[in-house]
Scaffold this motif. Structure first.
Motif, short mmCIF file in Angstrom:
data_model
loop_
_atom_site.label_atom_id
_atom_site.label_comp_id
_atom_site.label_asym_id
_atom_site.label_seq_id
_atom_site.Cartn_x
_atom_site.Cartn_y
_atom_site.Cartn_z
N PRO A 136 0.84 -1.20 0.00
CA PRO A 136 0.00 0.00 0.00
C PRO A 136 0.88 1.25 0.00
O PRO A 136 1.93 1.27 0.63
N MET A 137 0.43 2.30 -0.70
CA MET A 137 1.22 3.52 -0.78
C MET A 137 0.54 4.70 -0.08
O MET A 137 1.17 5.72 0.18
N PHE A 138 -0.75 4.57 0.21
CA PHE A 138 -1.44 5.58 1.02
C PHE A 138 -2.46 4.86 1.89
O PHE A 138 -3.21 4.01 1.42
N ILE A 139 -2.46 5.23 3.18
CA ILE A 139 -3.38 4.61 4.15
C ILE A 139 -4.04 5.72 4.94
O ILE A 139 -3.37 6.66 5.38
N GLU A 140 -5.34 5.60 5.13
CA GLU A 140 -6.05 6.59 5.94
C GLU A 140 -6.91 5.85 6.96
O GLU A 140 -7.65 4.92 6.60
N THR A 141 -6.81 6.24 8.22
CA THR A 141 -7.58 5.56 9.27
C THR A 141 -8.29 6.60 10.16
O THR A 141 -7.75 7.68 10.41
N HIS A 188 -3.76 0.94 18.16
CA HIS A 188 -4.37 -0.17 17.42
C HIS A 188 -4.07 -0.04 15.92
O HIS A 188 -3.67 -1.01 15.26
N ASP A 189 -4.28 1.17 15.40
CA ASP A 189 -4.08 1.40 13.97
C ASP A 189 -2.60 1.42 13.61
O ASP A 189 -2.22 0.98 12.52
N ILE A 190 -1.77 1.93 14.52
CA ILE A 190 -0.32 1.92 14.28
C ILE A 190 0.14 0.48 14.07
O ILE A 190 0.87 0.18 13.12
N ASP A 191 -0.28 -0.42 14.95
CA ASP A 191 0.14 -1.83 14.84
C ASP A 191 -0.37 -2.46 13.54
O ASP A 191 0.38 -3.16 12.86
N ALA A 192 -1.63 -2.22 13.21
CA ALA A 192 -2.20 -2.80 11.99
C ALA A 192 -1.44 -2.29 10.75
O ALA A 192 -1.14 -3.06 9.83
N ILE A 193 -1.12 -1.01 10.74
CA ILE A 193 -0.39 -0.43 9.60
C ILE A 193 1.01 -1.02 9.51
O ILE A 193 1.46 -1.40 8.43
N LEU A 194 1.71 -1.11 10.64
CA LEU A 194 3.06 -1.67 10.62
C LEU A 194 3.07 -3.13 10.17
O LEU A 194 4.06 -3.61 9.62
N SER A 195 1.95 -3.83 10.36
CA SER A 195 1.89 -5.24 9.98
C SER A 195 1.75 -5.43 8.46
O SER A 195 2.00 -6.53 7.96
N VAL A 196 1.36 -4.36 7.74
CA VAL A 196 1.18 -4.50 6.28
C VAL A 196 2.16 -3.64 5.47
O VAL A 196 2.32 -3.86 4.27
N VAL A 197 2.81 -2.68 6.12
CA VAL A 197 3.80 -1.86 5.42
C VAL A 197 5.19 -2.39 5.76
O VAL A 197 5.66 -2.26 6.88
N ARG A 198 5.82 -3.01 4.79
CA ARG A 198 7.12 -3.63 5.03
C ARG A 198 8.24 -2.63 4.76
O ARG A 198 9.01 -2.76 3.82
N SER A 199 8.29 -1.58 5.57
CA SER A 199 9.29 -0.54 5.41
C SER A 199 9.47 0.17 6.73
O SER A 199 8.56 0.19 7.57
N ASN A 255 9.81 3.59 1.99
CA ASN A 255 9.43 3.14 0.64
C ASN A 255 8.46 4.09 -0.06
O ASN A 255 7.99 3.82 -1.15
N GLY A 256 8.13 5.22 0.60
CA GLY A 256 7.24 6.21 0.00
C GLY A 256 5.81 6.14 0.48
O GLY A 256 5.01 7.04 0.19
N CYS A 257 5.45 5.09 1.19
CA CYS A 257 4.08 4.97 1.73
C CYS A 257 3.83 6.08 2.76
O CYS A 257 4.71 6.43 3.54
#
Length: 321
Positions: free
Chosen positions: A136-141, A163-174, A202-204
């Motif tokens: 993913p390159m842009f995430i909004e929560t 909660h959202d920080i952890d979920a985001i870190l689990s899918v952004v491999r950077s 990575n630009g996300c």
């Protein structure tokens, strides 16, 4: 069955006690709560065995479930790990990053497993689409909650946003490159609403908003990646996947076709997976039992919990500046 004991019998502790008591993976041995009046009430009402000290409970179990206030997480984890017990520890993993790193070091030294209670990783709407979230390159929560005095002793970042920080870190491999945040304390002494922009190497970019003074509850995330848009509603447990592919030469009557300025045509189609209802807290506890019994890595490791806490404090530092 693994013998388990719970430290802390507050609001969430009682939920853990009930679920562990009905789980087929665990044998609930009992609990310890330092507030004697509350401990007696819980023991009388539900019939759980009350221990008179933390040390006595730890000695009687294989797994210690730590559901105490965050300030006590490190002390409880240290006692349990040094006794050779596996630990399940509620989020945030500890009060400081230094304490979290010390918990990891202790667990490695004593050869025990640990899992952190980032429950949204087990939300069925998230698990239904997680494998579809790729680069993913842009995430909004948005995580908005009606006001509740419980939890206002800590910033909303550590209470809700983590909660959202952890979920985001689990899918952004950077790795995180930079953080910018702003906040307002409206009712509490600590911030009640915070917005953070996290930029990854990575630009996300992730734009996260959390509030505990909303008129209604909302827990939604949207992930944008090449040729796909994925939305997750953690509260209503629904998800949506919208994809694009090259349009067929002869579109059907009901095909949705877009054409850009260069004349390239794309077909929009929906690829929505089934969301299987579950109890996310029970799932996180039972997958931890599986990790212990099969000697595999827990789904939310101590390292994961520490990274979420580290980024949370980067946000808090940015707010304060």
């Amino acid at each position: 069955m693994l013998k388990v004991g719970v430290l802390g019998a507050g609001h969430l502790g009682k939920i853990h006690l009930r679920l562990l008591n009905q789980s087929e993976k665990y044998e609930l041995v009992g609990f310890f709560d330092p507030f004697e009046e509350n401990a007696l009430k819980v023991a009388a009402e539900f019939g759980y065995t009350k221990f008179d000290s933390m040390e006595a409970l730890i000695a009687a179990v294989d797994v210690v479930d730590i559901v105490t206030p965050t300030l006590q997480h490190f002390e409880c984890a240290k006692l349990a790990i040094e006794a050779g017990k596996h630990i399940f520890i509620e989020k945030p993993i500890a009060n400081t990053v230094e304490e979290a790193e010390a918990i990891i070091a202790l667990a490695n030294k004593h050869g025990v497993k640990g899992q952190v209670g980032h429950v949204e990783r087990f939300n069925p709407a998230f698990t239904a689409v997680k494998d579809k979230i790729k680069n993913p390159m842009f995430i909004e929560t948005h995580r908005l909650a009606e006001f509740n005095p419980r939890g206002t002793d800590v910033p909303v970042v550590l209470d809700l946003m983590i909660h959202d920080i952890d979920a985001i870190l689990s899918v952004v491999r950077s790795k995180v490159k930079s953080v910018n945040a702003s906040s307002v304390a409206v009712i509490s002494d600590s911030p009640d609403i915070t917005n953070a922009r996290i930029e990854f190497e990575n630009g996300c970019v992730a734009n996260i908003t959390s509030s505990r003074i909303s008129m209604k509850n909302m827990r939604k995330s949207r992930f944008f990646q090449k040729d796909a848009y994925i939305s997750v509603d953690y509260l209503d447990k629904i998800c949506e996947v919208v994809r694009m592919k090259d349009a067929p030469e002869v579109p059907g009557d009901f095909d949705m076709i877009l054409q850009n300025a260069e004349g390239i045509k794309k077909q929009i189609y929906f690829d929505n997976p089934n969301v299987n209802p579950n109890n996310a807290i029970l799932d996180e506890l039972e997958t931890f039992a599986n990790a212990i019994q099969t000697n595999t890595s827990p789904i939310v490791t101590l390292e994961d919990g520490t990274e979420a806490l580290r980024v949370a404090y980067m946000i808090i530092d940015s707010m304060e500046k």
